[in-house]
Design an enzyme around this catalytic site. Structure first.
Site, PDB file in Angstrom:
ATOM      1  N   LYS A 280       0.842  -1.195   0.000  1.00  0.00           N
ATOM      2  CA  LYS A 280       0.000   0.000   0.000  1.00  0.00           C
ATOM      3  C   LYS A 280       0.875   1.242   0.000  1.00  0.00           C
ATOM      4  CE  LYS A 280      -1.883   2.792   2.948  1.00  0.00           C
ATOM      5  NZ  LYS A 280      -1.761   4.036   2.166  1.00  0.00           N
TER       6      LYS A 280
ATOM      7  N   GLY B 108       7.245   5.019   7.913  1.00  0.00           N
ATOM      8  CA  GLY B 108       6.368   6.174   8.085  1.00  0.00           C
ATOM      9  C   GLY B 108       6.609   6.798   9.442  1.00  0.00           C
ATOM     10  N   SER B 109       5.618   7.488   9.945  1.00  0.00           N
ATOM     11  CA  SER B 109       5.802   8.227  11.200  1.00  0.00           C
ATOM     12  C   SER B 109       5.807   7.272  12.400  1.00  0.00           C
ATOM     13  CB  SER B 109       4.667   9.231  11.358  1.00  0.00           C
ATOM     14  OG  SER B 109       3.432   8.551  11.405  1.00  0.00           O
ATOM     15  N   THR B 110       6.407   7.723  13.471  1.00  0.00           N
ATOM     16  CA  THR B 110       6.437   6.944  14.711  1.00  0.00           C
ATOM     17  C   THR B 110       5.015   6.718  15.220  1.00  0.00           C
ATOM     18  OG1 THR B 110       8.649   7.691  15.250  1.00  0.00           O
ATOM     19  CG2 THR B 110       7.263   7.026  17.108  1.00  0.00           C
TER      20      THR B 110
ATOM     21  N   GLY C 217       3.522   4.014  13.227  1.00  0.00           N
ATOM     22  CA  GLY C 217       4.259   2.781  13.553  1.00  0.00           C
ATOM     23  C   GLY C 217       3.690   2.137  14.807  1.00  0.00           C
TER      24      GLY C 217
ATOM     25  N   GLU D 262      10.231   1.371  10.290  1.00  0.00           N
ATOM     26  CA  GLU D 262      11.235   2.405   9.976  1.00  0.00           C
ATOM     27  C   GLU D 262      10.507   3.726  10.155  1.00  0.00           C
ATOM     28  OE1 GLU D 262      14.347   2.006   9.124  1.00  0.00           O
ATOM     29  OE2 GLU D 262      14.497  -0.048   8.408  1.00  0.00           O
TER      30      GLU D 262
ATOM     31  N   CYS E 157      13.570  11.275   6.316  1.00  0.00           N
ATOM     32  CA  CYS E 157      13.519  10.778   7.702  1.00  0.00           C
ATOM     33  C   CYS E 157      14.800  11.087   8.456  1.00  0.00           C
ATOM     34  CB  CYS E 157      13.255   9.278   7.698  1.00  0.00           C
ATOM     35  SG  CYS E 157      14.359   8.387   6.585  1.00  0.00           S
TER      36      CYS E 157
ATOM     37  N   GLU F 128       9.661  16.085  14.966  1.00  0.00           N
ATOM     38  CA  GLU F 128      10.066  15.943  13.570  1.00  0.00           C
ATOM     39  C   GLU F 128       9.196  16.873  12.714  1.00  0.00           C
ATOM     40  OE1 GLU F 128       9.005  12.329  11.442  1.00  0.00           O
ATOM     41  OE2 GLU F 128      10.993  12.277  10.552  1.00  0.00           O
TER      42      GLU F 128
END
Ligand code: NAD
Length: 498
Positions: A191, A244-246, A249, A267, A302, A401
């Protein structure tokens, strides 16, 4: 004139045909609901095309195709030489279509065409080649089990791999996962991010053209909360590889715990410290890297060097140099081969980055460069390269971030203080230090909690080197042969010889 500059990209864009459906079981199909969503180009804020809006039903179909092909052995049981040949052909097809793929990437997410054509697409091709070539060079193990037994330690593919990726390097993030997952014999449901689905959709078709059996690689464009969540919670997905973002995640960890305990590899985000010691051999080169380290890809990286840590004795001189080198980073039309900085991916990200700039000012940081939207007459989402001085670790712009072209400068007095500031973050993706002193460099490599430490360089490495994070930047590694480990499991076979 070089090859990229010689092409009239606008003309090519005008003639480009978009593939916009899901790619399931080897064929383009509309979403089961019949729905589609606007794909907006950040270059001018205009609708580029409409893309199939997949949801749980489409994910079910894609997972069923992946499961069927995995269990049938149509891919994993092919001779390693045969699978290698197929993936090498995929790399060749990507090469043949490199201009088209680069153009799709640039129109979709707003990065300069020079970067798409000279960085994203070539590195994606190299990644597919690398894992293709690895396929017939991997050995299993025989354990030291003594004379009366033989133990075989085998690596087996996991089955159906869900891959959910972001928009900042759309094709590259996808193949970092898809290539090792396919190389190890798995089937995949990919996706792409809703902001940038076009190259992933095309990849599915090219894979089948190369000889990947239909149903082994499926692509389901759609939104995170629907299609992404459906993959994360699917009872028949064996492993989920996410970039993607934390924040998201963490959702995938939850989805796994609340469904079938699928393996998860994450990641996630970063807040990379870029440390400049007063004894750095070439401050000018370090300053060029400090600027490039945050303004490349509009700061949507990132591992962007978003925290510049400069020794107080050289701070003023160094910032002048960074400002000088920032001049080469100017927002422009992404289709112009001379452009070095493109647009933010969408209106939301544009707003988000501008709101961080406002926070920086409100919390007392001193704005030295940029700080505003750019090229507003185009309708696109551009932001000036922005540099703050006088930042301290408690400020929001030093902690969160931003994922945009905003550099925060902090100062330190001692090496220990520099390392302390470097580690004062929830993230641990990457770090860099410029120094002539080998012991300072090696202490940094030992002390900084990050997956990568760059010494006298920034964002260096290649496909042979693992990439990934410590702390809340995630776990699991992309790139290198180590990436293959997470798509396989160990099986022990003990043979009695007595
Ligand atoms: P994001 O987390 O918002 O989205 C990433 C993917 O997750 C997209 O495909 C999205 O549709 C999906 N998603 C979003 N919400 C979801 C949900 N509730 N359930 C399931 N799926 C969901 O990230 P982004 O904005 O696309 O990308 C930027 C982030 O990616 C940054 O944090 C950046 O640091 C990170 N990133 C990390 C690496 C790395 O290698 N560590 C590389 C590139 C980007």
């Amino acid at each position: 004139m070089d090859a990229i500059a010689a092409i009239n990209w606008q003309d090519r864009a005008d003639r480009l045909q978009f593939r916009t459906q899901a790619f399931i079981d080897g064929a383009y199909v509309s979403a089961a609901s019949g729905k589609s969503f606007d794909n907006i180009s950040p270059r001018d804020g205009k609708v580029l095309t409409q893309v199939a809006e997949c949801d749980a039903e489409d994910v079910n179909r894609a997972v069923a195709a992946a499961r069927r092909t995995f269990e049938s052995g149509v891919w994993r049981d092919q001779h390693p030489r045969a699978r290698k040949a197929v993936l090498l052909k995929l790399a060749r097809l990507m090469e043949e279509h490199a201009d088209e793929l680069a153009l799709l990437e640039t129109l979709d997410m707003g990065k300069p065409i020079r970067d798409s054509r000279s960085i994203d697409i070539p590195l994606s091709i190299r990644c597919v080649q690398y894992y293709a070539e690895a396929i017939d060079k991997l050995y299993d193990q025989v354990g030291p089990s003594g004379p009366d037994a033989m133990s075989l330690i085998l690596r087996e593919p996991l089955g159906v791999i869900g891959v959910v990726v972001p928009w900042n390097f759309p094709l590259m993030m996808a193949v970092w996962k898809v290539a090792p997952a396919l190389a190890t014999g798995n089937s995949v449901v990919l996706k792409p991010a809703e902001q940038s689905p076009l190259t992933a959709i095309r990849l599915g078709e090219l894979a089948v053209e190369a000889g990947v059996p239909p149903g082994v690689l499926n692509v389901v464009p759609g939104f995170g909360e629907t299609a992404g969540q459906a993959i994360g919670r699917h009872m028949d997905v064996d492993m989920l590889a996410f970039t993607g973002s934390t924040e998201v995640g963490k959702y995938f960890m939850r989805y796994s715990g609340e469904s079938n305990l699928k393996r998860v590899s994450l990641e996630c985000g970063g807040k990379t410290p870029h440390i400049i010691m007063p004894d750095a051999a070439d401050l000018d080169k370090a300053a060029a890297n400090a600027a490039g380290g945050i303004f490349f890809n509009q700061g949507e990286v990132c591992n962007a060097g978003s925290r510049l840590l400069v020794h107080e004795s050289i701070k003023d001189e160094f910032l002048e140099k960074v400002i000088h080198h920032s001049r080469r980073w100017t927002p422009g039309d992404p289709l112009d081969p001379a452009t070095t900085m493109g647009a933010m991916v969408d209106a939301k990200q544009h707003e988000r980055v501008l709101s961080y700039i406002d926070k920086g000012k409100a919390e007392g940081a001193s704005l030295r460069l940029g700080g505003a939207a750019a090229r507003t007459d185009t309708g696109g989402y551009y932001i000036e390269p922005t540099l703050f001085d006088g930042v301290d670790s408690s400020m929001t712009i030093a902690r969160e971030e931003i994922f945009g072209p905003v550099l925060s400068t902090l100062t330190f007095k001692t090496t220990e203080e520099a390392f302390k500031i470097a580690n004062d973050t929830i993230y641990g993706l990457a770090s860099a230090i410029w120094t002539r002193d080998i012991s300072t460099a090696m202490k940094a490599a030992r002390t900084i909690k990050a997956g990568s430490v760059w010494i006298n360089c920034f964002d260096a490495g290649d496909i042979t080197t693992p990439f990934g994070g410590f702390k809340q930047s995630g776990f699991g590694r992309d790139k290198s042969l180590h990436a293959l480990e997470k798509y396989t499991d160990l099986k022990s076979v003990w043979i009695d010889l007595s």
